[in-house]
Design a protein around this motif. Structure first.
Motif: not given
Length: 252
Positions: A21, A199, A220
């Protein structure tokens, strides 16, 4: 902060798998992944304000690079990636990239950064805060955040609690993404999907949303380097909790 997770030499079919990320100011312009021509060419998102690459995937000997700014240091340049552009850090192997990084910090001054360089044979974590620390990564899952990696971290002078929080988030991400036991062996693709789920899960603290809307997770990336030479790259141009990953068609 930013978060980089790498599974290196964990899966026979894919020696490098990355899930990361990128966190940044919401009004800082950026561009999606595209091919940057040269020798070797590579694919990378781009910081449109300073021109640096946020991360890259390149074909020559299958080098994979990711950077993480540490947010410390006192150099006359902002960060390695945004000021000198990793276009200058072209290398055909992780070992060659190590020499390039060492030469760069010996010749100039930079603000603090973390840089992970990996291919099928080698993986290195570079940490720069005026002194370069180089760690050869061992096979396994590693998590890098602004304040350190794999449980080792520093406490920023102005916000020591932020350092502890980031380090705790990284520890929990790493624990959650430990490979399945051999009796229930998962594939590299399954691990990558699991990493994407972590994430985007706010319980892990790595999908960031500023209540005032000034800062947060901007994108991301999911990257897989396969043992047969193929690679694939999926990119979400926004926080992964609300933005779908799409295949990056521009492969080098």
């Amino acid at each position: 902060m930013c978060t980089l997770t790498i599974a290196w030499q964990v899966f026979e079919e894919a020696p490098v798998v990355v899930a990361a990320n990128r966190d940044e100011l919401t009004d800082r312009p950026s561009e999606p992944p595209s091919v940057v021509e040269g020798d070797p060419a590579f694919v990378a998102p781009r910081d449109a304000e300073a021109g640096g690459d946020v991360g890259r995937i390149q074909r020559a000997r299958r080098l994979r690079r990711r950077h993480q700014p540490l947010g410390r240091g006192g150099g006359r340049r902002r960060t390695l990636s945004r000021s000198t552009r990793p276009r200058r850090l072209r290398a055909e192997s992780a070992a060659a990239a190590r020499e390039t990084v060492e030469a760069a910090v010996a010749a100039d001054t930079y603000d603090g950064f973390n840089l992970v360089v990996a291919d099928a044979a080698d993986a290195f974590l570079f940490e720069w805060d005026g002194t370069l620390s180089t760690t050869r990564l061992t096979p396994g899952v590693h998590v890098v955040v602004n304040v350190g990696a794999d449980g080792d971290y520093f406490e920023p002078a102005r916000r020591p609690e932020a350092g502890r929080e980031q380090a705790d988030n990284a520890r929990r991400v790493r624990e959650a993404l430990e490979p399945r036991e051999r009796s229930d062996r998962e594939s590299a693709d399954a691990w990558r999907e699991r990493a994407a789920s972590v994430l985007r899960d706010h319980d892990y603290g790595v999908c960031v949303h500023d209540p005032e809307g000034r800062y947060g997770t901007r994108s991301s990336s999911l990257v897989t380097l396969r043992a047969d030479g193929d690679a694939d790259y999926a990119f979400a141009p926004g926080p992964p909790c609300e933005t779908a990953y799409e295949p990056v068609e521009s492969q080098v």
